[in-house]
Motif scaffolding. Structure first.
Motif, PDB file in Angstrom:
ATOM      1  N   GLU A  14     -26.731  73.609 -42.006  1.00  0.00           N
ATOM      2  CA  GLU A  14     -25.741  72.552 -41.966  1.00  0.00           C
ATOM      3  C   GLU A  14     -24.399  73.208 -41.619  1.00  0.00           C
ATOM      4  OE1 GLU A  14     -24.160  69.695 -45.809  1.00  0.00           O
ATOM      5  OE2 GLU A  14     -24.839  71.841 -46.059  1.00  0.00           O
ATOM      6  N   ALA A  18     -19.432  70.391 -42.341  1.00  0.00           N
ATOM      7  CA  ALA A  18     -20.152  69.612 -43.351  1.00  0.00           C
ATOM      8  C   ALA A  18     -20.483  69.968 -44.626  1.00  0.00           C
ATOM      9  CB  ALA A  18     -21.621  69.122 -42.688  1.00  0.00           C
ATOM     10  N   ASN A  21     -17.245  69.769 -46.803  1.00  0.00           N
ATOM     11  CA  ASN A  21     -17.125  68.303 -47.151  1.00  0.00           C
ATOM     12  C   ASN A  21     -18.157  67.933 -48.303  1.00  0.00           C
ATOM     13  OD1 ASN A  21     -15.127  68.006 -45.268  1.00  0.00           O
ATOM     14  ND2 ASN A  21     -16.480  66.877 -43.933  1.00  0.00           N
ATOM     15  N   ARG A  22     -19.432  68.610 -48.225  1.00  0.00           N
ATOM     16  CA  ARG A  22     -20.571  68.050 -49.346  1.00  0.00           C
ATOM     17  C   ARG A  22     -19.862  68.613 -50.758  1.00  0.00           C
ATOM     18  NH1 ARG A  22     -24.136  71.398 -51.032  1.00  0.00           N
ATOM     19  NH2 ARG A  22     -24.241  72.839 -49.186  1.00  0.00           N
ATOM     20  N   LYS A  54     -13.903  57.119 -45.312  1.00  0.00           N
ATOM     21  CA  LYS A  54     -15.060  56.648 -45.890  1.00  0.00           C
ATOM     22  C   LYS A  54     -16.205  56.872 -45.017  1.00  0.00           C
ATOM     23  CE  LYS A  54     -11.848  52.881 -47.763  1.00  0.00           C
ATOM     24  NZ  LYS A  54     -11.511  51.398 -47.420  1.00  0.00           N
ATOM     25  N   GLY A  55     -16.084  57.130 -43.877  1.00  0.00           N
ATOM     26  CA  GLY A  55     -17.412  57.372 -42.911  1.00  0.00           C
ATOM     27  C   GLY A  55     -17.985  58.426 -43.285  1.00  0.00           C
ATOM     28  N   THR A  56     -16.962  59.460 -43.700  1.00  0.00           N
ATOM     29  CA  THR A  56     -17.586  60.926 -44.027  1.00  0.00           C
ATOM     30  C   THR A  56     -18.796  60.446 -45.502  1.00  0.00           C
ATOM     31  OG1 THR A  56     -16.079  62.079 -43.232  1.00  0.00           O
ATOM     32  CG2 THR A  56     -17.441  63.160 -44.919  1.00  0.00           C
ATOM     33  N   TYR A  58     -20.220  57.650 -46.658  1.00  0.00           N
ATOM     34  CA  TYR A  58     -21.430  57.029 -46.401  1.00  0.00           C
ATOM     35  C   TYR A  58     -22.412  57.741 -45.651  1.00  0.00           C
ATOM     36  CZ  TYR A  58     -19.063  52.665 -48.336  1.00  0.00           C
ATOM     37  OH  TYR A  58     -18.565  51.661 -49.213  1.00  0.00           O
ATOM     38  N   ARG A  59     -21.702  58.450 -44.711  1.00  0.00           N
ATOM     39  CA  ARG A  59     -22.800  59.440 -43.972  1.00  0.00           C
ATOM     40  C   ARG A  59     -23.590  60.258 -44.683  1.00  0.00           C
ATOM     41  NH1 ARG A  59     -18.775  59.095 -39.786  1.00  0.00           N
ATOM     42  NH2 ARG A  59     -18.008  61.108 -40.634  1.00  0.00           N
ATOM     43  N   ARG A  60     -22.943  60.824 -45.729  1.00  0.00           N
ATOM     44  CA  ARG A  60     -23.174  61.757 -46.579  1.00  0.00           C
ATOM     45  C   ARG A  60     -24.240  61.232 -47.847  1.00  0.00           C
ATOM     46  NH1 ARG A  60     -24.735  66.693 -46.870  1.00  0.00           N
ATOM     47  NH2 ARG A  60     -22.787  67.229 -45.501  1.00  0.00           N
ATOM     48  N   GLY A  62     -24.818  57.579 -48.112  1.00  0.00           N
ATOM     49  CA  GLY A  62     -25.660  56.397 -47.931  1.00  0.00           C
ATOM     50  C   GLY A  62     -25.358  55.239 -48.601  1.00  0.00           C
ATOM     51  N   THR A  63     -25.530  55.384 -49.934  1.00  0.00           N
ATOM     52  CA  THR A  63     -25.221  54.213 -51.096  1.00  0.00           C
ATOM     53  C   THR A  63     -24.542  54.903 -52.147  1.00  0.00           C
ATOM     54  OG1 THR A  63     -27.239  54.634 -52.231  1.00  0.00           O
ATOM     55  CG2 THR A  63     -27.367  53.009 -50.240  1.00  0.00           C
TER      56      THR A  63
END
Length: 207
Positions: A14, A18, A21-22, A54-56, A58-60, A62-63
């Motif tokens: 990773e 990333a 961010n996680r 927000k994209g980060t 949703y990419r991380r 998904g839902t």
């Protein structure tokens, strides 16, 4: 044979940003759950609170359910570490029957503490989970049964049935309305007592 658990599936590699961010998102999500409850946590709210796009988010994840699945994944890893290398009787070094009883009590308490996260981690648009942590429970129970030697020929099937007896009723019992006429001990304690009685009877230990 004393390390039956396997990693739950984090990526092998990773990027540093990333990973940061996680960790930031998970810490923020955990703080939001503690402050406002599971039902108030949203993808957009998490992004705003964490100061990330927000994209980060949703990419991380998904839902929305993915947020809680990730939190459970972290907690499952910590639980496994206690089982694999913590002090006895939950960890190595105790009699296998004592470890089996301790595991059932610890797992019941864990499920009770994480009931709301488990509910929120179920994606209504996805398939019902058939594998996961219960598989790890089955492997651990099977290993301990092999050491305890309860005199049952088919230990694989017994481990499967004990896994269902441990994990299934917890979710059903704890999600039902609490009885008001009989306060009694906490649900996790009552289920832990029942687990101990079941295991002792199967393995031939007198009460």
């Amino acid at each position: 044979m004393d390390r039956p658990f396997v990693p739950l599936g984090r990526p092998r590699a990773e990027r540093a940003d990333a990973a940061r961010n996680r960790e930031q998102l998970l810490a923020t999500a955990r703080a939001m759950v503690a402050e406002t409850g599971v039902e108030k946590v949203t993808m957009d709210g998490l992004a705003e609170r964490a100061g990330l796009g927000k994209g980060t988010v949703y990419r991380r994840f998904g839902t929305r359910a993915g947020i809680f699945h990730a939190l459970l994944d972290e907690d499952e890893h910590a639980f496994q570490e206690h089982v694999m290398s913590g002090p006895p009787p939950l960890g190595p070094g105790a009699d296998p029957l004592d470890r089996l009883i301790a595991y059932g009590r610890a797992r019941t308490a864990y499920l009770a503490d994480h009931l709301e996260l488990v509910r929120a981690s179920l994606d209504r648009n996805g398939p019902a989970p058939a594998e996961g942590a219960s598989t790890l429970t089955r492997l651990h129970i099977r290993m301990l049964l092999g050491l305890a030697r309860p005199g049952v020929a088919d230990l694989d099937t017994l481990a499967l049935q004990l896994t269902a007896a441990l994990e299934g009723p917890v979710m059903l019992f704890l999600s039902a309305p609490r009885p008001t006429s009989r306060p009694g001990p906490p649900a996790a304690d009552r289920l832990g007592d029942s687990w101990e009685a079941l295991v002792e009877r199967i393995c031939g230990r007198s009460a």
